[in-house]
Write an enzyme that holds these catalytic residues in place. Sequence first.
Site, PDB file in Angstrom:
ATOM      1  N   LYS A  39       0.803  -1.107   0.070  1.00  0.00           N
ATOM      2  CA  LYS A  39      -0.175  -0.049   0.078  1.00  0.00           C
ATOM      3  C   LYS A  39       0.889   1.302  -0.141  1.00  0.00           C
ATOM      4  CE  LYS A  39      -4.109  -1.696   2.657  1.00  0.00           C
ATOM      5  NZ  LYS A  39      -5.013  -1.448   1.503  1.00  0.00           N
ATOM      6  N   ARG A  57     -10.572 -11.480   1.859  1.00  0.00           N
ATOM      7  CA  ARG A  57     -11.368 -12.339   1.225  1.00  0.00           C
ATOM      8  C   ARG A  57     -10.622 -13.870   1.292  1.00  0.00           C
ATOM      9  NH1 ARG A  57     -11.980  -9.043  -4.008  1.00  0.00           N
ATOM     10  NH2 ARG A  57     -11.370  -7.463  -2.595  1.00  0.00           N
TER      11      ARG A  57
HETATM   12  N1  BES Z   1      -8.192  -3.801   4.399  1.00  0.00           N
HETATM   13  C1  BES Z   1      -8.359  -3.412   2.875  1.00  0.00           C
HETATM   14  C2  BES Z   1      -9.423  -2.586   2.786  1.00  0.00           C
HETATM   15  C3  BES Z   1      -9.668  -1.108   3.485  1.00  0.00           C
HETATM   16  C4  BES Z   1      -9.050  -0.093   2.946  1.00  0.00           C
HETATM   17  C5  BES Z   1     -10.176  -1.033   4.903  1.00  0.00           C
HETATM   18  C6  BES Z   1      -8.887   1.091   3.529  1.00  0.00           C
HETATM   19  C7  BES Z   1     -10.208   0.159   5.217  1.00  0.00           C
HETATM   20  C8  BES Z   1      -9.745   1.203   4.729  1.00  0.00           C
HETATM   21  C9  BES Z   1      -8.213  -4.608   1.962  1.00  0.00           C
HETATM   22  O1  BES Z   1      -7.586  -5.863   2.719  1.00  0.00           O
HETATM   23  C10 BES Z   1      -7.721  -4.266   0.784  1.00  0.00           C
HETATM   24  O2  BES Z   1      -6.484  -3.639   0.545  1.00  0.00           O
HETATM   25  N2  BES Z   1      -8.677  -4.052  -0.094  1.00  0.00           N
HETATM   26  C11 BES Z   1      -8.312  -3.590  -1.480  1.00  0.00           C
HETATM   27  C12 BES Z   1      -8.685  -4.644  -2.484  1.00  0.00           C
HETATM   28  C13 BES Z   1      -8.218  -4.533  -3.810  1.00  0.00           C
HETATM   29  C14 BES Z   1      -6.743  -5.033  -3.721  1.00  0.00           C
HETATM   30  C15 BES Z   1      -9.059  -5.585  -4.845  1.00  0.00           C
HETATM   31  C16 BES Z   1      -8.905  -2.446  -1.820  1.00  0.00           C
HETATM   32  O3  BES Z   1      -9.977  -2.275  -1.566  1.00  0.00           O
HETATM   33  O4  BES Z   1      -8.258  -1.605  -2.388  1.00  0.00           O
HETATM   34 MN    MN Z   2      -5.349  -5.443   1.850  1.00  0.00          MN
END
Ligand code: BES
Ligand code: MN
Length: 482
Positions: free
Chosen positions: A262, A336
């Site tokens: 990230k 997931r």
């Molecule tokens: N934990 C994150 C989602 C999240 C983002 C929660 C911001 C709270 C605040 C999750 O694991 C994630 O990174 N999701 C990605 C999925 C994508 C790579 C398909 C997302 O939502 O960007």
């Molecule tokens: Mn994630």
Amino acid sequence: MKIIIKKTDETTFPGDALILPLSEEDNIRPYKEIDEKLNGLLKKIIDSGEFSGKQNEISLLHTGGKIKPLRVLLIGLGKRNEVTRDKMRQAGGKACSYLRNLNVRDVALSTRTITSLKLMPADFAEGGLLSLYRFEKYKKEELTGGLKSITILSSKDLKKEMKWTKAAAAATHLARDLVNTPSNDMTPSVLVKYAQSLEKVSIRVIERNRAEKLGLGAYLSVARGSAEPPKFIVITYKKKNIPPIALIGKSITFDSGGISLKPARGMELMKYDMAGGAAVLGVMKAASEMDLPLHIIAVLPATENLPGGRASKPGDVVRTMEGKSIEIISTDAEGRLALADAIEYVKKFKPSAIIDIATLTGACSIALGNEAIAMMGNDDSLMRKIEKASEDTGERVWQMPLFDEYKDYIKSDIADLKNSSGRSGSLVTSGYFLKEFAGNTSWVHLDIAGTAWTGKERPYIPVGATGSGVRLLISFLRNLQK
Ligand code: BES
Ligand code: MN
Ligand code: ZN
């Protein structure tokens, strides 16, 4: 804050403040006798336009010995026919946090208007309790002061409702504490400790070795980059011999994204990626405290998601307990993966329903902001029950579709599924991914990515972890036994 229920006259309450809730139409009518003793001071405030009863409006005056309580706090409820249970909570939150900041200790609540509106003093108290939460574990100096007690001036039997209120608030505070705690102090092993501190439940912790034997390959693939041992936590609460309700909480104690790292900006917030698991622990605490006559199995598939020499890489293919293979397109779509195995795992207990709660997608807050939990599922009647609990608690949920067409989005060229299909529809494709594992079992998915954390203070939610989903699920379970 202690809650005392006692019928005494408002003017003889020997404490620091008397809270008088007022709607816009009330004027001073419900409190006429009190105002007479105050030589019309309340009426003056209203006539001057300083206080009109608008929602969450506040006015404070010192009583100068004219009545026993040292102060009177007017709190606005808004328009009479628009007052809801949640506005009651908000008023309680506003009033109590305002008084707390004045270093006031013992207060009383007049229930006249609340009763005439057919609303519940317990909701006012709930808002109060929830608003007073502070996370000060890491501060050298503890903040002093604080409300010690609120006396509800009522002759009604409010004991049972207040007990629920207290249990729900305590459960919310537990979840907030767990989520606010930084990831160096909130590892999967620490979550185990908290699970073990629950009463009237049995705990089973599946370690990495055992998880390998069980075939929890998708879950374990998330843990590969971390030096912290993963803990797949199973909590059983059984007060009735019926098929269980399964609760699954996403418990990524820190989500760096893994190799699909990230951006640095805001990454510190990813300690809240275990908010689903924290909510489930809170719910289990309340269930056991309230002796709910139910059978509940809770699962927290806990791990960190970090990059490292052994971490999963984009393009890797992993196998779930169910047998499906998954191509990892993004190691950041890790939730997931862990949930897929958790869903498969709980299915062996033949649950009557599976509810998962997870900070699953950034797209959830893109779609709904911080105002609602995104809900998806395969069982309308189950979702209506969640909606009922949502009305009871003021924890908003909003249903999103799981159209069959989304199936194509998560097709992989080389495996049975892929874990990410990019940005298009990513809130619902994550739900669809989970649906593939729920199969025929009645299932609901709650995405709390938008609601589990707040950067802005709300009437009964301080900045930080909110405890999203705790009161919602407690109310859902409570309604089941009714
Ligand atoms: N934990 C994150 C989602 C999240 C983002 C929660 C911001 C709270 C605040 C999750 O694991 C994630 O990174 N999701 C990605 C999925 C994508 C790579 C398909 C997302 O939502 O960007
Ligand atoms: Mn994630
Ligand atoms: Zn995550």
